[in-house]
Design a protein around this motif. Sequence first.
Motif, PDB file in Angstrom:
ATOM      1  N   MET A   1       0.810  -1.192   0.000  1.00 50.29           N
ATOM      2  CA  MET A   1       0.000   0.000   0.000  1.00 50.29           C
ATOM      3  C   MET A   1       0.859   1.264   0.000  1.00 50.29           C
ATOM      4  O   MET A   1       0.531   2.242  -0.651  1.00 50.29           O
ATOM      5  N   PHE A   2       1.954   1.253   0.745  1.00 52.00           N
ATOM      6  CA  PHE A   2       2.774   2.458   0.858  1.00 52.00           C
ATOM      7  C   PHE A   2       3.906   2.511  -0.169  1.00 52.00           C
ATOM      8  O   PHE A   2       4.680   3.457  -0.166  1.00 52.00           O
ATOM      9  N   THR A   3       4.016   1.530  -1.062  1.00 52.43           N
ATOM     10  CA  THR A   3       5.102   1.507  -2.040  1.00 52.43           C
ATOM     11  C   THR A   3       5.138   2.771  -2.899  1.00 52.43           C
ATOM     12  O   THR A   3       6.206   3.362  -3.068  1.00 52.43           O
ATOM     13  N   PRO A   4       4.007   3.258  -3.450  1.00 60.29           N
ATOM     14  CA  PRO A   4       4.066   4.501  -4.231  1.00 60.29           C
ATOM     15  C   PRO A   4       4.558   5.686  -3.390  1.00 60.29           C
ATOM     16  O   PRO A   4       5.273   6.548  -3.897  1.00 60.29           O
ATOM     17  N   CYS A   5       4.211   5.719  -2.125  1.00 62.93           N
ATOM     18  CA  CYS A   5       4.656   6.807  -1.260  1.00 62.93           C
ATOM     19  C   CYS A   5       6.168   6.764  -1.083  1.00 62.93           C
ATOM     20  O   CYS A   5       6.837   7.803  -1.104  1.00 62.93           O
ATOM     21  N   LEU A   6       6.705   5.576  -0.917  1.00 59.71           N
ATOM     22  CA  LEU A   6       8.152   5.428  -0.754  1.00 59.71           C
ATOM     23  C   LEU A   6       8.889   5.823  -2.027  1.00 59.71           C
ATOM     24  O   LEU A   6      10.006   6.335  -1.974  1.00 59.71           O
ATOM     25  N   GLU A   7       8.257   5.604  -3.174  1.00 58.96           N
ATOM     26  CA  GLU A   7       8.870   5.978  -4.447  1.00 58.96           C
ATOM     27  C   GLU A   7       8.782   7.487  -4.691  1.00 58.96           C
ATOM     28  O   GLU A   7       9.710   8.075  -5.231  1.00 58.96           O
ATOM     29  N   ASP A   8       7.678   8.119  -4.299  1.00 58.47           N
ATOM     30  CA  ASP A   8       7.444   9.539  -4.592  1.00 58.47           C
ATOM     31  C   ASP A   8       8.054  10.490  -3.564  1.00 58.47           C
ATOM     32  O   ASP A   8       8.312  11.654  -3.878  1.00 58.47           O
ATOM     33  N   PHE A   9       8.263  10.017  -2.338  1.00 58.80           N
ATOM     34  CA  PHE A   9       8.707  10.904  -1.260  1.00 58.80           C
ATOM     35  C   PHE A   9       9.989  10.415  -0.601  1.00 58.80           C
ATOM     36  O   PHE A   9      10.127   9.228  -0.298  1.00 58.80           O
ATOM     37  N   GLU A  10      10.920  11.353  -0.385  1.00 58.82           N
ATOM     38  CA  GLU A  10      12.104  11.070   0.415  1.00 58.82           C
ATOM     39  C   GLU A  10      11.700  11.071   1.877  1.00 58.82           C
ATOM     40  O   GLU A  10      10.858  11.877   2.296  1.00 58.82           O
ATOM     41  N   ASP A  11      12.300  10.214   2.646  1.00 57.70           N
ATOM     42  CA  ASP A  11      12.063  10.172   4.100  1.00 57.70           C
ATOM     43  C   ASP A  11      10.584  10.064   4.446  1.00 57.70           C
ATOM     44  O   ASP A  11      10.111  10.691   5.408  1.00 57.70           O
ATOM     45  N   PHE A  12       9.821   9.292   3.654  1.00 59.38           N
ATOM     46  CA  PHE A  12       8.386   9.138   3.931  1.00 59.38           C
ATOM     47  C   PHE A  12       8.187   8.504   5.304  1.00 59.38           C
ATOM     48  O   PHE A  12       8.824   7.509   5.637  1.00 59.38           O
ATOM     49  N   GLN A  13       7.324   9.124   6.100  1.00 62.73           N
ATOM     50  CA  GLN A  13       7.037   8.647   7.449  1.00 62.73           C
ATOM     51  C   GLN A  13       5.546   8.636   7.708  1.00 62.73           C
ATOM     52  O   GLN A  13       4.813   9.484   7.196  1.00 62.73           O
ATOM     53  N   VAL A  14       5.134   7.703   8.515  1.00 64.67           N
ATOM     54  CA  VAL A  14       3.764   7.646   9.011  1.00 64.67           C
ATOM     55  C   VAL A  14       3.877   7.821  10.526  1.00 64.67           C
ATOM     56  O   VAL A  14       4.233   6.898  11.238  1.00 64.67           O
ATOM     57  N   ASP A  15       3.653   9.047  10.980  1.00 63.04           N
ATOM     58  CA  ASP A  15       3.757   9.352  12.405  1.00 63.04           C
ATOM     59  C   ASP A  15       2.387   9.209  13.056  1.00 63.04           C
ATOM     60  O   ASP A  15       1.444   9.908  12.672  1.00 63.04           O
ATOM     61  N   THR A  16       2.284   8.306  14.014  1.00 64.02           N
ATOM     62  CA  THR A  16       1.006   8.099  14.700  1.00 64.02           C
ATOM     63  C   THR A  16       0.971   8.921  15.985  1.00 64.02           C
ATOM     64  O   THR A  16       1.957   9.009  16.712  1.00 64.02           O
ATOM     65  N   ASP A  17      -0.187   9.524  16.238  1.00 64.11           N
ATOM     66  CA  ASP A  17      -0.385  10.355  17.423  1.00 64.11           C
ATOM     67  C   ASP A  17      -1.296   9.696  18.453  1.00 64.11           C
ATOM     68  O   ASP A  17      -1.110   9.868  19.644  1.00 64.11           O
ATOM     69  N   LYS A  18      -2.304   8.971  17.961  1.00 63.48           N
ATOM     70  CA  LYS A  18      -3.307   8.451  18.883  1.00 63.48           C
ATOM     71  C   LYS A  18      -3.961   7.201  18.314  1.00 63.48           C
ATOM     72  O   LYS A  18      -4.237   7.119  17.124  1.00 63.48           O
ATOM     73  N   PHE A  19      -4.196   6.230  19.191  1.00 61.76           N
ATOM     74  CA  PHE A  19      -4.948   5.027  18.855  1.00 61.76           C
ATOM     75  C   PHE A  19      -6.226   5.044  19.685  1.00 61.76           C
ATOM     76  O   PHE A  19      -6.162   5.206  20.908  1.00 61.76           O
ATOM     77  N   ILE A  20      -7.358   4.878  19.020  1.00 57.45           N
ATOM     78  CA  ILE A  20      -8.647   4.870  19.709  1.00 57.45           C
ATOM     79  C   ILE A  20      -9.228   3.467  19.587  1.00 57.45           C
ATOM     80  O   ILE A  20      -9.534   3.003  18.489  1.00 57.45           O
ATOM     81  N   ASP A  21      -9.350   2.798  20.728  1.00 59.40           N
ATOM     82  CA  ASP A  21      -9.814   1.411  20.767  1.00 59.40           C
ATOM     83  C   ASP A  21     -11.333   1.382  20.868  1.00 59.40           C
ATOM     84  O   ASP A  21     -11.903   1.785  21.881  1.00 59.40           O
ATOM     85  N   GLY A  22     -11.972   0.913  19.823  1.00 63.42           N
ATOM     86  CA  GLY A  22     -13.415   0.771  19.805  1.00 63.42           C
ATOM     87  C   GLY A  22     -13.828  -0.686  19.705  1.00 63.42           C
ATOM     88  O   GLY A  22     -14.823  -0.999  19.060  1.00 63.42           O
ATOM     89  N   GLY A  23     -13.010  -1.563  20.288  1.00 64.36           N
ATOM     90  CA  GLY A  23     -13.329  -2.989  20.201  1.00 64.36           C
ATOM     91  C   GLY A  23     -12.933  -3.551  18.858  1.00 64.36           C
ATOM     92  O   GLY A  23     -11.755  -3.674  18.558  1.00 64.36           O
ATOM     93  N   ASP A  24     -13.921  -3.863  18.022  1.00 60.99           N
ATOM     94  CA  ASP A  24     -13.651  -4.399  16.690  1.00 60.99           C
ATOM     95  C   ASP A  24     -13.335  -3.311  15.666  1.00 60.99           C
ATOM     96  O   ASP A  24     -13.101  -3.605  14.499  1.00 60.99           O
TER      97      ASP A  24
END
Length: 76
Positions: A1-24
């Motif tokens: 899924m992120f392969t095009p992002c890695l090709e188009d962007f230098e230093d591509f990062q996915v920075d997560t800030d918050k996880f919200i647990d809603g069960g399923d």
Amino acid sequence: MFTPCLEDFEDFQVDTDKFIDGGDTIVVLGTFRGMHRTSGKPLDVPFAHVCELEDGRMTRFIDYLDTVLWQETYEA
């Protein structure tokens, strides 16, 4: 899924800030970051990922983001 992002962007990062647990259903909030290889513009786009689970396995993944901000990084 992120392969095009890695090709188009230098230093591509996915920075997560918050996880919200809603069960399923789990929501992940964060920011995509990087530098577009051709335009040289920085990528700094917030996202929300919605993951639906069944029996401990992901059955659905939805990515919400500002597509205008994303597209602007491609423009010279």
